[in-house]
Write an enzyme that holds these catalytic residues in place. Structure first.
Site, PDB file in Angstrom:
ATOM      1  N   ILE A 136       5.990   8.796  12.465  1.00 34.34           N
ATOM      2  CA  ILE A 136       5.717  10.223  12.620  1.00 34.34           C
ATOM      3  C   ILE A 136       6.069  10.691  14.025  1.00 34.34           C
ATOM      4  CG2 ILE A 136       3.889  11.957  12.669  1.00 34.34           C
ATOM      5  CD1 ILE A 136       2.547  10.500  10.377  1.00 34.34           C
ATOM      6  N   CYS A 180       0.001  14.979   5.334  1.00 33.86           N
ATOM      7  CA  CYS A 180       1.267  15.369   4.718  1.00 33.86           C
ATOM      8  C   CYS A 180       1.031  15.963   3.332  1.00 33.86           C
ATOM      9  CB  CYS A 180       2.219  14.173   4.643  1.00 33.86           C
ATOM     10  SG  CYS A 180       1.606  12.754   3.684  1.00 33.86           S
TER      11      CYS A 180
END
Length: 313
Positions: free
Chosen positions: A14, A129
């Site tokens: 990420i 997410c």
């Protein structure tokens, strides 16, 4: 307006994807420091090659760096457990924090839903997410007809789930479930995440179920499609997989949902989504990275604009 310098804590999937987005796409933010704890991580190696200052000594290493004084915003892409201390030290130094972990210390932010309302918060949380992909849809249904129960199922490739994601499965479900209610507007919420080991890896898929009052179905469809278009403005690979589905739940055959008090009758709305990543770091199947880092980037840019406007005033 001068660019706002940022630091990223977490040199995994990420954090690295976010770094590349900032350097390629942002006209507002400038990479200042990439922070990790593994000196051999690919994220730190990439940062060095791209001319970004690095430290492998975590948050303590960041604070000790001379570059830290010029940092305005810090992204945390580590884990929910690590975020508490990271946040305390960053806040004590007078910096703003954008949290990409499920720690949920600050208010939840979903850019197209409440992205303008939390810009003065010292710490904002990007939920998960799955939350970034699905909560806009719950909100889109809820603004037409009250959602009594919202359930989301997020399926991502196991190859796109790094150690931080795997260590935070419980936090993922708890944070996303809460945000379905707090931001999406549902009275009850439930989140499920699936790490799919299929080969070749599958693109992120999300399913949203909303149980709501009977309402104008065309108005709900238009609301959902308008929301999809809004998310696409910063996540181009976000799309509906098929038309919005409607099912009347009558009193002769009510639904029994454990999370709800009693049985449900009304309208069931089903929305099926796909999120294809921009492949800035991992391949296109990693839409879970793309929607999370894109949402964090959009939020941080708005915070930077607010900070700049305040300084100018």
């Amino acid at each position: 307006m001068a660019k706002t310098k940022v630091a990223i804590i977490g040199s995994g999937n990420i954090g690295t994807d976010l770094m590349i987005k900032i350097m390629r796409l942002s006209e507002t933010l400038e990479m200042g420091v990439m922070v990790g704890i593994d000196p051999t991580s690919d994220g730190l190696a990439r940062a060095k090659r791209m001319g970004v200052a690095t430290t492998h000594e975590g948050i303590d290493g960041l604070i000790a760096m001379p570059e830290f004084k010029d940092i305005g915003i810090v992204f945390d892409a580590t884990s929910a457990g690590a975020h508490k201390r990271n946040n305390e030290l960053v806040r004590a130094a007078g910096k703003r924090m954008v949290d990409l972990t499920p720690a949920a210390i600050g208010p939840y932010v979903i850019p197209p839903v409440n992205g303008e309302s939390c810009l003065d918060a010292k710490n904002v949380n990007m939920v998960t997410c799955g939350g970034q992909a699905t909560i806009p849809i719950v909100h889109a249904v809820n603004r037409v007809s009250k959602v009594h129960y919202g359930e989301i199922v997020a399926s991502i490739s196991s190859k796109s789930a790094g150690p931080g994601t795997r260590a935070n499965i419980d936090e993922f479900t708890e944070t996303t479930s809460q945000a379905i209610m707090d931001v999406g507007g549902a009275s009850r919420g439930k989140a499920i995440i699936i790490l799919n080991p299929a080969e070749p890896p599958l693109i992120m898929r999300d399913t949203v179920y909303c149980l709501c009052d009977e309402a104008d179905r065309e108005a709900i469809r238009q609301s959902v499609e308008a929301m999809v278009a809004e998310v696409q403005s910063y996540v181009p690979g976000y799309r509906l997989k098929q038309a919005v589905q409607f099912e009347h739940i009558g009193s002769n055959k009510p639904l029994h949902i454990p999370e709800m008090d009693g049985s449900f009758t009304g309208l069931k709305v089903s929305v099926f989504l796909e999120v294809e990543g921009a492949a800035h770091y991992l391949p296109a199947y990693a839409g879970n990275l793309d929607i999370m880092t894109s949402a964090a980037l959009k939020t941080a840019e708005k915070i930077a604009h607010r900070m700049g406007a305040g300084a100018a005033a």
